[in-house]
Design a protein around this motif. Structure first.
Motif, short mmCIF file in Angstrom:
data_model
loop_
_atom_site.label_atom_id
_atom_site.label_comp_id
_atom_site.label_asym_id
_atom_site.label_seq_id
_atom_site.Cartn_x
_atom_site.Cartn_y
_atom_site.Cartn_z
N PHE A 277 0.47 -1.29 -0.20
CA PHE A 277 -0.25 -0.14 0.33
C PHE A 277 1.06 1.25 0.13
O PHE A 277 1.44 1.27 0.95
CB PHE A 277 -0.88 -0.24 1.34
N PRO A 278 0.81 2.44 -0.66
CA PRO A 278 1.49 2.95 -1.08
C PRO A 278 1.45 4.45 -0.16
O PRO A 278 -0.01 5.04 -0.45
CB PRO A 278 0.91 3.68 -2.39
N TRP A 279 1.47 4.13 1.16
CA TRP A 279 1.29 5.16 2.38
C TRP A 279 1.91 6.60 2.34
O TRP A 279 1.29 7.82 2.13
CB TRP A 279 1.80 4.82 4.08
N GLU A 280 2.78 6.90 1.11
CA GLU A 280 3.43 7.88 1.06
C GLU A 280 2.41 8.49 -0.21
O GLU A 280 2.66 9.98 -0.15
CB GLU A 280 5.06 8.10 -0.02
N ASP A 281 1.99 7.97 -0.94
CA ASP A 281 0.69 8.30 -2.50
C ASP A 281 -0.02 8.95 -0.63
O ASP A 281 -0.74 10.25 -1.00
CB ASP A 281 0.23 7.61 -2.95
N ALA A 282 -0.85 8.93 0.21
CA ALA A 282 -1.75 9.04 0.72
C ALA A 282 -0.86 10.59 1.78
O ALA A 282 -2.27 11.35 1.60
CB ALA A 282 -2.34 7.39 2.11
N ALA A 283 -0.19 10.46 2.36
CA ALA A 283 0.35 11.31 2.72
C ALA A 283 0.31 12.18 2.02
O ALA A 283 0.24 13.35 2.31
CB ALA A 283 1.72 11.09 3.69
N ARG A 284 1.23 12.07 0.62
CA ARG A 284 1.87 13.54 -0.27
C ARG A 284 -0.25 13.86 -0.58
O ARG A 284 -0.73 14.75 -0.67
CB ARG A 284 1.82 12.82 -1.53
N THR A 285 -0.61 12.95 -0.79
CA THR A 285 -2.47 13.10 -0.73
C THR A 285 -3.37 14.40 0.33
O THR A 285 -4.19 15.24 0.02
CB THR A 285 -3.90 12.09 -1.29
N THR A 286 -2.60 14.19 0.77
CA THR A 286 -2.70 14.98 2.47
C THR A 286 -2.53 16.34 2.40
O THR A 286 -3.29 17.34 2.40
CB THR A 286 -2.66 14.43 3.69
N SER A 287 -1.12 16.15 1.89
CA SER A 287 -0.20 17.85 1.60
C SER A 287 -1.09 18.22 0.85
O SER A 287 -1.48 19.81 0.89
CB SER A 287 0.85 17.76 1.60
N ASP A 288 -1.60 17.80 -0.75
CA ASP A 288 -2.25 18.39 -1.71
C ASP A 288 -3.86 18.77 -0.60
O ASP A 288 -3.56 19.76 -1.84
CB ASP A 288 -1.92 17.58 -3.07
N LEU A 289 -4.10 18.27 -0.62
CA LEU A 289 -5.50 18.64 -0.34
C LEU A 289 -5.56 19.76 0.48
O LEU A 289 -6.21 20.46 0.56
CB LEU A 289 -6.63 17.69 0.12
N ARG A 290 -4.60 19.43 1.18
CA ARG A 290 -5.14 20.72 2.49
C ARG A 290 -4.53 22.27 1.35
O ARG A 290 -4.91 23.29 1.59
CB ARG A 290 -3.78 20.83 3.91
N LYS A 291 -3.05 22.01 0.77
CA LYS A 291 -2.60 23.11 -0.24
C LYS A 291 -4.10 23.39 -1.72
O LYS A 291 -4.11 25.15 -1.55
CB LYS A 291 -1.40 23.31 -0.95
N LYS A 292 -5.30 22.98 -0.41
CA LYS A 292 -6.14 23.50 -2.60
C LYS A 292 -6.88 24.20 -1.69
O LYS A 292 -7.86 25.05 -1.96
CB LYS A 292 -6.97 22.28 -3.23
N VAL A 293 -6.85 23.51 -0.46
CA VAL A 293 -7.97 24.62 1.13
C VAL A 293 -8.47 25.94 0.37
O VAL A 293 -9.68 26.11 0.25
CB VAL A 293 -8.11 24.26 1.66
N PRO A 294 -6.79 26.92 0.44
CA PRO A 294 -7.52 28.34 0.47
C PRO A 294 -7.46 29.08 -1.17
O PRO A 294 -8.53 29.90 -0.91
CB PRO A 294 -5.92 28.82 0.14
N LYS A 295 -7.90 27.75 -2.03
CA LYS A 295 -7.87 28.85 -3.62
C LYS A 295 -9.03 27.37 -4.13
O LYS A 295 -9.82 28.08 -5.19
CB LYS A 295 -7.24 27.56 -4.20
#
Length: 389
Positions: free
Chosen positions: A275-293
């Motif tokens: 299971f690609p946990w690094e992808d899950a962590a990256r998605t968490t980071s990417d989603l947080r970056k999308k929130v302000p915009k």
């Protein structure tokens, strides 16, 4: 009663097919026309839920834009139109219902099904009135490019999104209900925290993994899965979590399809280990970056200058926009006091579903695909939980 607290539950939409639709407040709500009581021999909950999603609520009538189903075993279904509420509004309704049940004393009088609505009730402001949804120069250029550039120039062109948008008007939505026991849900939450990801990003990554196994023999021209994750705008509009309104946007993702070896397709123990946990962590980071915009996604509708119907009808017969949508409506109850000891009524289990059948993601439409996906998704999550023991 909820309809006396939430103006959205006593509201209709008129001129929905025009450039200037508007809300109309109802003076009364006749519950006998919108609440249905089921007997003990009713169908399975998933079948009833699917039937509600098939039932399109009509605009410009004297009934509001919601329906309620009540079962003898205390199960309740709230079905409402997206024009009056977002995903969190469903939680708001259930909390209002829970509060009403726990604060109402038994009465000998026969309650009236016709409920008068106070004129003082007001709708929550629309998103564009409650917060800034204006577009940046970069976002405008991006939208112009997406509108006129050939689709093969974009990731959307090489994304697998199933069949094209059907020309047949349909409300069919393939519905499956599944839940984890509380102890397993707690274990999964702890595993996610250990890998620095959220439940939402874990579920998104697991969905991508399952779809990748299902599509391993798909044409090589398909390189991505197109998905979106709804994002609540209430942090910007200041709308409380327990009110009924439609304050939501979304973050969009293109996730690479991984071509797993044939022997791994049904080997969930092996998939869990990979299971690609690094992808899950990256998605968490990417989603947080999308929130302000993400408010800008709502603002893009202003570029249509009111021509909403031609825009959406123009999608018929063309490539579908998404493979799947992942909605996390958040925790329930909002307040621990809602389910505190001593209260007669509590919420033991909750499900959330969405229609958007005609233009929505392909996972909602294909019954065989939905069942295959749910079976594999459940097996993968169970394997991950077992591996963590």
């Amino acid at each position: 009663m909820s309809e006396r607290q939430h103006r959205a539950l006593s509201t209709q939409v008129h001129d929905a097919g025009t450039e200037q639709p508007f809300y109309v407040s109802l003076k009364i709500v006749d519950l006998s026309r919108i609440v249905r009581f089921y007997d003990a021999d009713s169908k399975q909950l998933s079948e009833v839920a699917e039937s509600y999603l098939l039932d399109q609520i009509e605009y410009a009538t004297d009934t509001p834009l919601w329906r309620l189903g009540v079962f003898p075993d205390n199960r309740v279904i709230i079905h409402y139109d997206h024009s009056i509420g977002d995903g969190q509004s469903g939680l708001a309704f259930h909390r209002s219902l829970l509060t009403a049940l726990n604060s109402t004393s038994p009465s000998q009088d026969e309650p009236s099904s016709v409920v008068p609505i106070p004129e003082s009730l007001e709708l929550q402001p629309t998103v564009e009135k409650a917060t800034d949804v204006s577009l940046s120069f970069f976002k405008i250029c991006q939208e112009i490019f997406n509108a006129f550039a050939p689709i093969r120039w974009r990731k959307a062109g090489s994304s697998w999104t199933g069949e094209e948008v059907t020309r047949q008007e349909t409300m069919f939505t393939s519905t499956r209900l599944w839940s984890l026991p509380p102890e397993q849900a707690d274990s999964l939450l702890k595993i996610c925290r250990l890998h620095e990801c959220t439940i939402t990003s874990f579920l998104h990554t697991a969905t991508v993994m399952v779809f990748s196994t299902l599509l391993r023999d798909s044409p090589k021209r398909y390189k991505y899965l197109a998905s979106d994750i709804p994002i609540s705008l209430r942090r910007f509009t200041k709308a409380p979590a327990d009110v009924f309104c439609d304050h939501v946007s979304a973050g969009y993702f293109f996730s690479p399809i991984t071509r797993y070896p044939p022997e791994l397709v049904d080997d969930f123990e092996a998939l869990a280990k990979r299971f690609p946990w690094e992808d899950a962590a990256r998605t968490t980071s990417d989603l947080r970056k999308k929130v302000p915009k993400c408010r800008q996604e709502v603002g893009t509708l202003n570029l249509l200058f009111g021509r909403y119907q031609p825009f959406f009808r123009g999608k018929i017969g063309k490539k579908r926009h998404g493979t799947f949508e992942l909605s996390n409506v958040g925790p329930f109850p909002f307040d621990k006091s809602d389910n505190e000891a001593g209260r007669k009524w509590k919420v033991g289990e909750m499900f959330f579903g969405q229609c958007d059948a005609l233009l929505g993601a392909t996972i909602k439409l294909d019954d065989v695909l939905a069942q295959f996906f749910v079976d594999h998704f459940r097996s993968l999550v169970e394997a991950i939980l077992k591996q963590a023991q």
